[in-house]
Design an enzyme around this catalytic site. Sequence first.
Site, PDB file in Angstrom:
ATOM      1  N   ARG A  57     -20.741 -62.097 -18.220  1.00 37.45           N
ATOM      2  CA  ARG A  57     -19.666 -61.452 -18.238  1.00 37.45           C
ATOM      3  C   ARG A  57     -19.308 -60.426 -18.910  1.00 37.45           C
ATOM      4  O   ARG A  57     -18.039 -60.024 -19.592  1.00 37.45           O
ATOM      5  CB  ARG A  57     -18.902 -62.627 -18.473  1.00 37.45           C
ATOM      6  CG  ARG A  57     -18.577 -64.444 -17.880  1.00 37.45           C
ATOM      7  CD  ARG A  57     -17.718 -65.265 -19.134  1.00 37.45           C
ATOM      8  NE  ARG A  57     -17.806 -66.618 -18.020  1.00 37.45           N
ATOM      9  CZ  ARG A  57     -17.143 -66.915 -16.786  1.00 37.45           C
ATOM     10  NH1 ARG A  57     -15.809 -66.176 -16.863  1.00 37.45           N
ATOM     11  NH2 ARG A  57     -16.894 -67.630 -16.339  1.00 37.45           N
ATOM     12  N   ASP A 117      -7.785 -72.687 -20.912  1.00 38.61           N
ATOM     13  CA  ASP A 117      -7.677 -71.603 -20.585  1.00 38.61           C
ATOM     14  C   ASP A 117      -6.179 -71.884 -19.772  1.00 38.61           C
ATOM     15  O   ASP A 117      -5.937 -72.600 -18.760  1.00 38.61           O
ATOM     16  CB  ASP A 117      -8.849 -70.763 -19.860  1.00 38.61           C
ATOM     17  CG  ASP A 117      -9.839 -70.079 -19.922  1.00 38.61           C
ATOM     18  OD1 ASP A 117      -9.301 -69.162 -21.132  1.00 38.61           O
ATOM     19  OD2 ASP A 117     -10.505 -69.255 -19.290  1.00 38.61           O
ATOM     20  N   HIS A 168     -14.510 -73.066 -17.886  1.00 43.22           N
ATOM     21  CA  HIS A 168     -14.774 -71.655 -18.461  1.00 43.22           C
ATOM     22  C   HIS A 168     -15.219 -70.665 -16.727  1.00 43.22           C
ATOM     23  O   HIS A 168     -15.248 -69.943 -16.522  1.00 43.22           O
ATOM     24  CB  HIS A 168     -15.416 -71.536 -19.283  1.00 43.22           C
ATOM     25  CG  HIS A 168     -15.445 -69.772 -19.808  1.00 43.22           C
ATOM     26  ND1 HIS A 168     -14.961 -69.500 -19.977  1.00 43.22           N
ATOM     27  CD2 HIS A 168     -16.782 -68.760 -19.864  1.00 43.22           C
ATOM     28  CE1 HIS A 168     -15.114 -67.824 -20.465  1.00 43.22           C
ATOM     29  NE2 HIS A 168     -16.920 -68.010 -20.079  1.00 43.22           N
ATOM     30  N   HIS A 212     -14.696 -74.756 -24.414  1.00 44.44           N
ATOM     31  CA  HIS A 212     -14.011 -74.148 -23.632  1.00 44.44           C
ATOM     32  C   HIS A 212     -15.307 -73.611 -22.024  1.00 44.44           C
ATOM     33  O   HIS A 212     -15.993 -73.468 -21.943  1.00 44.44           O
ATOM     34  CB  HIS A 212     -12.925 -73.212 -23.264  1.00 44.44           C
ATOM     35  CG  HIS A 212     -12.749 -72.402 -22.700  1.00 44.44           C
ATOM     36  ND1 HIS A 212     -12.354 -73.196 -21.323  1.00 44.44           N
ATOM     37  CD2 HIS A 212     -12.767 -71.243 -22.059  1.00 44.44           C
ATOM     38  CE1 HIS A 212     -11.516 -71.999 -20.431  1.00 44.44           C
ATOM     39  NE2 HIS A 212     -12.290 -70.645 -20.690  1.00 44.44           N
ATOM     40  N   ASN A 247     -10.641 -68.893 -24.153  1.00 46.60           N
ATOM     41  CA  ASN A 247     -11.147 -67.072 -23.920  1.00 46.60           C
ATOM     42  C   ASN A 247      -9.983 -66.967 -23.730  1.00 46.60           C
ATOM     43  O   ASN A 247      -9.714 -65.426 -23.919  1.00 46.60           O
ATOM     44  CB  ASN A 247     -12.251 -66.593 -23.231  1.00 46.60           C
ATOM     45  CG  ASN A 247     -12.028 -66.702 -21.700  1.00 46.60           C
ATOM     46  OD1 ASN A 247     -12.149 -67.670 -21.348  1.00 46.60           O
ATOM     47  ND2 ASN A 247     -11.983 -66.088 -20.943  1.00 46.60           N
ATOM     48  N   ASP A 252      -9.854 -75.551 -17.304  1.00 52.35           N
ATOM     49  CA  ASP A 252      -8.533 -74.419 -17.031  1.00 52.35           C
ATOM     50  C   ASP A 252      -7.585 -75.230 -15.769  1.00 52.35           C
ATOM     51  O   ASP A 252      -8.159 -75.557 -15.223  1.00 52.35           O
ATOM     52  CB  ASP A 252      -9.158 -73.468 -16.320  1.00 52.35           C
ATOM     53  CG  ASP A 252     -10.198 -72.386 -16.835  1.00 52.35           C
ATOM     54  OD1 ASP A 252     -11.667 -73.920 -17.439  1.00 52.35           O
ATOM     55  OD2 ASP A 252     -11.121 -71.943 -17.362  1.00 52.35           O
ATOM     56  N   ASP A 291      -2.567 -67.479 -18.131  1.00 53.37           N
ATOM     57  CA  ASP A 291      -3.007 -65.662 -17.321  1.00 53.37           C
ATOM     58  C   ASP A 291      -3.451 -66.131 -15.408  1.00 53.37           C
ATOM     59  O   ASP A 291      -4.037 -67.994 -15.811  1.00 53.37           O
ATOM     60  CB  ASP A 291      -3.805 -65.142 -17.927  1.00 53.37           C
ATOM     61  CG  ASP A 291      -3.741 -64.762 -19.218  1.00 53.37           C
ATOM     62  OD1 ASP A 291      -2.634 -64.248 -19.663  1.00 53.37           O
ATOM     63  OD2 ASP A 291      -4.507 -64.605 -20.023  1.00 53.37           O
ATOM     64  N   ARG A 292      -2.931 -65.353 -15.364  1.00 49.02           N
ATOM     65  CA  ARG A 292      -3.635 -65.859 -13.464  1.00 49.02           C
ATOM     66  C   ARG A 292      -2.378 -66.132 -12.955  1.00 49.02           C
ATOM     67  O   ARG A 292      -2.289 -65.407 -12.503  1.00 49.02           O
ATOM     68  CB  ARG A 292      -4.653 -66.323 -13.193  1.00 49.02           C
ATOM     69  CG  ARG A 292      -6.167 -65.122 -13.828  1.00 49.02           C
ATOM     70  CD  ARG A 292      -6.579 -64.498 -12.858  1.00 49.02           C
ATOM     71  NE  ARG A 292      -8.225 -63.879 -13.330  1.00 49.02           N
ATOM     72  CZ  ARG A 292      -9.002 -63.144 -13.262  1.00 49.02           C
ATOM     73  NH1 ARG A 292      -7.684 -62.307 -11.681  1.00 49.02           N
ATOM     74  NH2 ARG A 292      -9.921 -62.700 -13.461  1.00 49.02           N
TER      75      ARG A 292
END
Length: 487
Positions: free
Chosen positions: A388, A259, A415, A340, A291, A230, A262-263
């Site tokens: 999750r 990934d 992940h 992933h 994801n 990621d 995002d974030r």
Amino acid sequence: MLLSVGRIVIIGFQCIYFGLVNKYFIATKKDYENAIKYYSEALEVNPTNAVYYSNRSLAYLRTECYGYALADATKALEIDKNYIKGYYRRATSNMALGKFKAALKDYETVVRVRPNDKDAKMKYQECNKIVKRKAFERAIASDEIKKSVVDSLDIESMTIEDDYEGPQLEDGKVTLKFMKEMMDWFKDQKKLHRKCAYQILVQVKDLLSKLPSLVEITLKETEKITICGDTHGQYYDLLNIFQLNGLPSETNPYLFNGDFVDRGSFSLEVIVTLFGFKLLYPDHFYLLRGNHETDNMNQMYGFEGEIKAKYTAQMFQLFSEVFQWLPLAQCINSKVLVMHGGLFSEDGVTLEDLRKIERNRQPPDSGPMCDLLWSDPQPQNGRSVSKRGVSCQFGPDVTERFLEQNKLDFVVRSHEVKAEGYEVTHSGKCITVFSAPNYCDQMGNKGAYIHLRGSDLKPEFHQFTAVPHPNVKPMAYANTLMQMGMM
């Protein structure tokens, strides 16, 4: 008298744990793993404490264990239906899982109990907007084939203004010179011209759409490949990887394991750089879907907001189309499988099954495609409910059976944040690599990448630490409902 002493001991014990846990919550390092540990131990002493469950739920939220967070918030409310923080935490958990109607119901409860709570009112209104938008999207959906954004673009007529001094494609093509200039341009927080961005997206969509869901490559004895986990919008750490390990080239191939976005708040810069290298070295630079290369995640965790802020909603729609064509797994020398998330909710899945997956869609809630993006390993044998709230957790026996059936040596996945940047489990048969150091500017973890050589396929781990970046906080573009500073 003895009973009173016993109560005093238990109360004192609980206070000690509360002090320890609160210390971990407010510490600079944000050690949520230890917070979870101490709350769990406190719950063994007092399993009917709603506050402990609710606060452990928050720690699970911080570590992205949304399934566990939802269970704890629900348990807190079973113990005390009037505990308002429990509703907050349950709503946030459901939002993270894309269960917007359930979240809206809990936000509504909070607003009813606390009508003057501005934060609660804002979250209720935001969640209500999402629920209504989703309902509208379903209402206008039809069986007709959805037109691609590409069909509505006229890239050739887009004008690059005279005052634009940034990089441009050469005759519409990505070159090494362009990539170097673009990386420097991004490093200075400058925006690539929209025409160039659209050109890259259209070309990479065409390239990815021709690939199989399971990419299979062969490394010669003298060749190696670098596998990264990621990157989550941490552009300056991506540049550091290239600084440490060399730029991608035909003799220095890379595989980035999902990934990308995002974030972190430089997701646009990360993904356009990766797409550029995919176009430059299509047979030596590989990208797999994570994801977070999905609409629900992008809407909540910042990528959609970032693209709309830096470009337009139309460009986000095109990114969404491109993400759907990213391959789901890669097999190296018929011996190492990379994906992933992880392995599957049921035994018997074969590489041929992966080849047959129709991936051009948003992921389903279950099945092999979902598992490839979402599942996680666990130390004990068998399978269990996912922390999750999506897919499953799989044990070493599951890994062993899968490898034996498919004649593989081991799997590499990403992940999950790992303190050292990587982790080897299941007797060396399941390896996790994570390449976003100091994840979200608060986890304090190292990043890592792996070298695999064709001669023996023995993994070599390389760790690195986070580098400075401009003063832009992570989650700057995320949906306000996912800001964790609530109650």
